[in-house]
Write a protein that holds these residues in place. Structure first.
Motif: not given
Length: 122
Positions: A78-92
């Protein structure tokens, strides 16, 4: 009211009050590295507004069943720029069904409370 320590920082009591988490939980999160605290010269833990925000996010994750390691990874993502959309999507995708389970439990609790209120004539 907890004593404020220099420069906009706060002690653990105020952090607990602002987040609704216990001192024990906050200390545990510090011990496992999820919310590492700064220390005063006297060894007291001190926290910033950023720590409050971080802890509020942890509090949001907790009922969804994430492990401490997953919470740490999520905070990093969440704090990373750029965020990893794949990992965030997995958690979502993991969070949604857990949220749905919680909503079903809440609906069941509401039904039970309504039953009790009906029986009591309220």
């Amino acid at each position: 009211m907890p004593h404020r320590v220099r420069g906009g920082t706060m002690q653990i009591g105020e952090l607990a009050e602002r987040t609704g988490l216990s001192l024990r939980t906050i200390r545990h999160y510090d011990d496992v590295g999820l919310l590492p605290a700064s220390r005063t010269e006297g060894g007291f833990r001190v926290y910033t507004e950023q720590d409050v925000e971080r802890l509020l996010v942890v509090r949001q994750m907790k009922p969804l069943g994430f492990t401490l390691e997953e919470m740490a990874e999520l905070l990093e993502l969440l704090g990373a720029e750029p965020a990893s959309p794949e990992r965030l999507a997995d958690y979502l995708e993991r969070a949604r069904p857990e949220r749905d389970k919680l909503a079903r439990k809440l609906a069941q609790a509401d039904e039970f409370i309504a039953l009790l209120e009906h029986r009591l004539g309220r």
